[in-house]
Design an enzyme around this catalytic site. Structure first.
Site, PDB file in Angstrom:
ATOM      1  N   SER A 110     136.064 115.336   9.922  1.00 15.23           N
ATOM      2  CA  SER A 110     135.221 115.935  10.098  1.00 15.23           C
ATOM      3  C   SER A 110     133.820 115.866  10.921  1.00 15.23           C
ATOM      4  O   SER A 110     134.415 114.633  12.780  1.00 15.23           O
ATOM      5  CB  SER A 110     134.472 116.365   8.747  1.00 15.23           C
ATOM      6  N   HIS A 163     119.217 114.151  13.853  1.00 15.70           N
ATOM      7  CA  HIS A 163     118.386 114.758  14.169  1.00 15.70           C
ATOM      8  C   HIS A 163     117.302 114.390  13.770  1.00 15.70           C
ATOM      9  O   HIS A 163     116.924 113.978  12.716  1.00 15.70           O
ATOM     10  CB  HIS A 163     118.709 116.322  13.930  1.00 15.70           C
ATOM     11  N   CYS A 211     136.616 116.451   4.979  1.00 11.98           N
ATOM     12  CA  CYS A 211     137.883 117.073   4.149  1.00 11.98           C
ATOM     13  C   CYS A 211     138.677 115.935   3.251  1.00 11.98           C
ATOM     14  O   CYS A 211     138.579 114.837   2.920  1.00 11.98           O
ATOM     15  CB  CYS A 211     138.513 117.748   4.890  1.00 11.98           C
TER      16      CYS A 211
END
Length: 88
Positions: free
Chosen positions: A51, A56, A71
């Site tokens: 994934s 940030h 996953c």
């Protein structure tokens, strides 16, 4: 979060820490991209076979937001978290 503001703006250091964190989780890195938002902060995303992982940063607040999505059950979010926290 009380993160080190200098580390939140160090693109190479953060890239190294995120790479180590992803690898320690057992995930597989497919690609990576980052973007600096002058005068503060950056976004870094790792595309994973399982994934993605992203960060940030908001160095002016000593904070960051981190996503680590995978996953299956073969990756360790605890390992990822431990390595990244050690850097931040």
């Amino acid at each position: 979060l009380d993160c080190d503001s200098t580390r939140l703006t160090n693109v190479d250091g953060l890239k190294d820490a995120m790479t180590r964190a992803v690898k320690s989780s057992g995930a597989t890195i497919l690609n990576q991209v980052d973007h600096v938002f002058p005068p503060h902060g950056l976004t870094m995303v790792f595309l994973l076979s399982e994934s993605h992982a992203s960060i940030h940063t908001y160095p002016e607040h000593g904070a960051c937001f981190v996503d680590f999505f995978t996953c299956g059950r073969s990756c360790s979010s605890d390992n990822f978290d431990s390595v990244l926290r050690d850097y931040l």
